[in-house]
Enzyme design. Sequence first.
Site, PDB file in Angstrom:
ATOM      1  N   GLU A 211       5.511  -4.150  -1.178  1.00 14.99           N
ATOM      2  CA  GLU A 211       4.221  -4.617  -1.680  1.00 14.99           C
ATOM      3  C   GLU A 211       3.867  -3.637  -2.806  1.00 14.99           C
ATOM      4  O   GLU A 211       3.364  -2.550  -2.542  1.00 14.99           O
ATOM      5  CB  GLU A 211       3.201  -4.530  -0.542  1.00 14.99           C
ATOM      6  CG  GLU A 211       1.950  -5.262  -0.815  1.00 14.99           C
ATOM      7  CD  GLU A 211       1.845  -6.616  -0.121  1.00 14.99           C
ATOM      8  OE1 GLU A 211       2.877  -7.197   0.284  1.00 14.99           O
ATOM      9  OE2 GLU A 211       0.743  -7.078  -0.006  1.00 14.99           O
TER      10      GLU A 211
ATOM     11  N   CYS B 210       4.915   0.584  -0.304  1.00 15.96           N
ATOM     12  CA  CYS B 210       3.624   0.046  -0.713  1.00 15.96           C
ATOM     13  C   CYS B 210       2.945   0.987  -1.698  1.00 15.96           C
ATOM     14  O   CYS B 210       2.816   2.179  -1.430  1.00 15.96           O
ATOM     15  CB  CYS B 210       2.716  -0.183   0.496  1.00 15.96           C
ATOM     16  SG  CYS B 210       1.228  -1.106   0.061  1.00 15.96           S
TER      17      CYS B 210
ATOM     18  N   TYR C  99      -7.022  -6.851  -0.772  1.00 14.97           N
ATOM     19  CA  TYR C  99      -6.968  -5.509  -0.184  1.00 14.97           C
ATOM     20  C   TYR C  99      -6.122  -5.571   1.084  1.00 14.97           C
ATOM     21  O   TYR C  99      -6.248  -6.512   1.866  1.00 14.97           O
ATOM     22  CB  TYR C  99      -8.387  -5.020   0.179  1.00 14.97           C
ATOM     23  CG  TYR C  99      -9.154  -4.514  -1.014  1.00 14.97           C
ATOM     24  CD1 TYR C  99      -9.780  -5.403  -1.890  1.00 14.97           C
ATOM     25  CD2 TYR C  99      -9.232  -3.151  -1.285  1.00 14.97           C
ATOM     26  CE1 TYR C  99     -10.464  -4.938  -2.999  1.00 14.97           C
ATOM     27  CE2 TYR C  99      -9.928  -2.682  -2.393  1.00 14.97           C
ATOM     28  CZ  TYR C  99     -10.536  -3.582  -3.247  1.00 14.97           C
ATOM     29  OH  TYR C  99     -11.214  -3.120  -4.350  1.00 14.97           O
ATOM     30  N   SER C 100      -5.304  -4.559   1.284  1.00 13.49           N
ATOM     31  CA  SER C 100      -4.470  -4.527   2.489  1.00 13.49           C
ATOM     32  C   SER C 100      -5.300  -4.177   3.714  1.00 13.49           C
ATOM     33  O   SER C 100      -6.164  -3.306   3.658  1.00 13.49           O
ATOM     34  CB  SER C 100      -3.399  -3.434   2.370  1.00 13.49           C
ATOM     35  OG  SER C 100      -2.441  -3.803   1.439  1.00 13.49           O
TER      36      SER C 100
ATOM     37  N   TYR D 221       2.374  -2.969  -6.931  1.00 17.61           N
ATOM     38  CA  TYR D 221       1.472  -3.579  -7.909  1.00 17.61           C
ATOM     39  C   TYR D 221       1.298  -2.683  -9.124  1.00 17.61           C
ATOM     40  O   TYR D 221       1.665  -1.527  -9.088  1.00 17.61           O
ATOM     41  CB  TYR D 221       0.109  -3.840  -7.264  1.00 17.61           C
ATOM     42  CG  TYR D 221      -0.318  -2.815  -6.232  1.00 17.61           C
ATOM     43  CD1 TYR D 221      -0.935  -1.636  -6.606  1.00 17.61           C
ATOM     44  CD2 TYR D 221      -0.043  -3.034  -4.863  1.00 17.61           C
ATOM     45  CE1 TYR D 221      -1.308  -0.694  -5.662  1.00 17.61           C
ATOM     46  CE2 TYR D 221      -0.416  -2.101  -3.917  1.00 17.61           C
ATOM     47  CZ  TYR D 221      -1.055  -0.907  -4.307  1.00 17.61           C
ATOM     48  OH  TYR D 221      -1.403   0.016  -3.379  1.00 17.61           O
TER      49      TYR D 221
END
Length: 254
Positions: free
Chosen positions: A252, A198, A27-28, A254
């Site tokens: 970043e 992100c 988790y960021s 995903y």
Amino acid sequence: MFRSGQSIGILPPGENEKGKPHKLRLYSVSSPSKGEGGNPNYVSTTVKRANEEVDGVFYTGICSNYLSNLKPGDELSITGPSGKRYLLPSNADEFNYVFFATGTGVAPFRGMIMELIEAGHKGQIVLIFGCPYRTDLLYKSYFESLEKEHDNVHYIKMISREDRRSDGSKKYVQTAIEDYDELLAPILASDNTLVYLCGMKGMQTGIYEQLAKKGYTDYLTAKGEAAEKDPSEWTWEDLKTSVKPSDRTFEEVY
Ligand code: A2P
């Protein structure tokens, strides 16, 4: 110290359907590097319950539900922090920033923007946030108040399932490059601007495409055949496989 942009690992208790312990989830960090509220013992992250039905099967997010069900004072184990590049630079005051986020991808930018604001940042800060509905605008009141109080802060909302572009197509973070050209052109053309992405992987190629189309090629590098072409001739396939972020772009996805 947990720097904004880094990640923490969270181990949800219990086992998966094969009887193996659940895997670690990253988790960021969404707090500024000094800690949430200035307290170095407090670290924040951004969690959204992931419960969805796909093709008739209902999926429950193991870790997001575990975190969302925690009560104040509950104990949990975290690992990290991890991550060395996805950070603000040490000379952060020398740059402008364009942050592209979808959904909970806004987490690192909340911390980074808090940090910049606390340091009295003078350069431009643009947050382009994409989500399906208005109810998904994470930290909306915080970003709106920052925009009101600081001339150099700009908060752009791209609400894909409620708003439409003038041609009727969906508003996505990458379409902001064209839709907000007046604001963004001088910032993106400036040689001291850094771009951060992100969120969902899907936005990556779309952002590259829009940057290339507008001639903001300093944010990208190309390898192989794409490197021989003019960026205006890059195909979707080139953008997907041969175009990469330059040293002014941080990702970043995903
Ligand atoms: P949509 O799903 O309407 O197509 P969240 O993480 O909260 O679900 O938000 C993700 C956001 O990113 C949504 O608004 C979603 O729009 C949008 N999105 C989906 N695909 C892309 C893409 N290829 N590029 C940019 N944004 C995308």
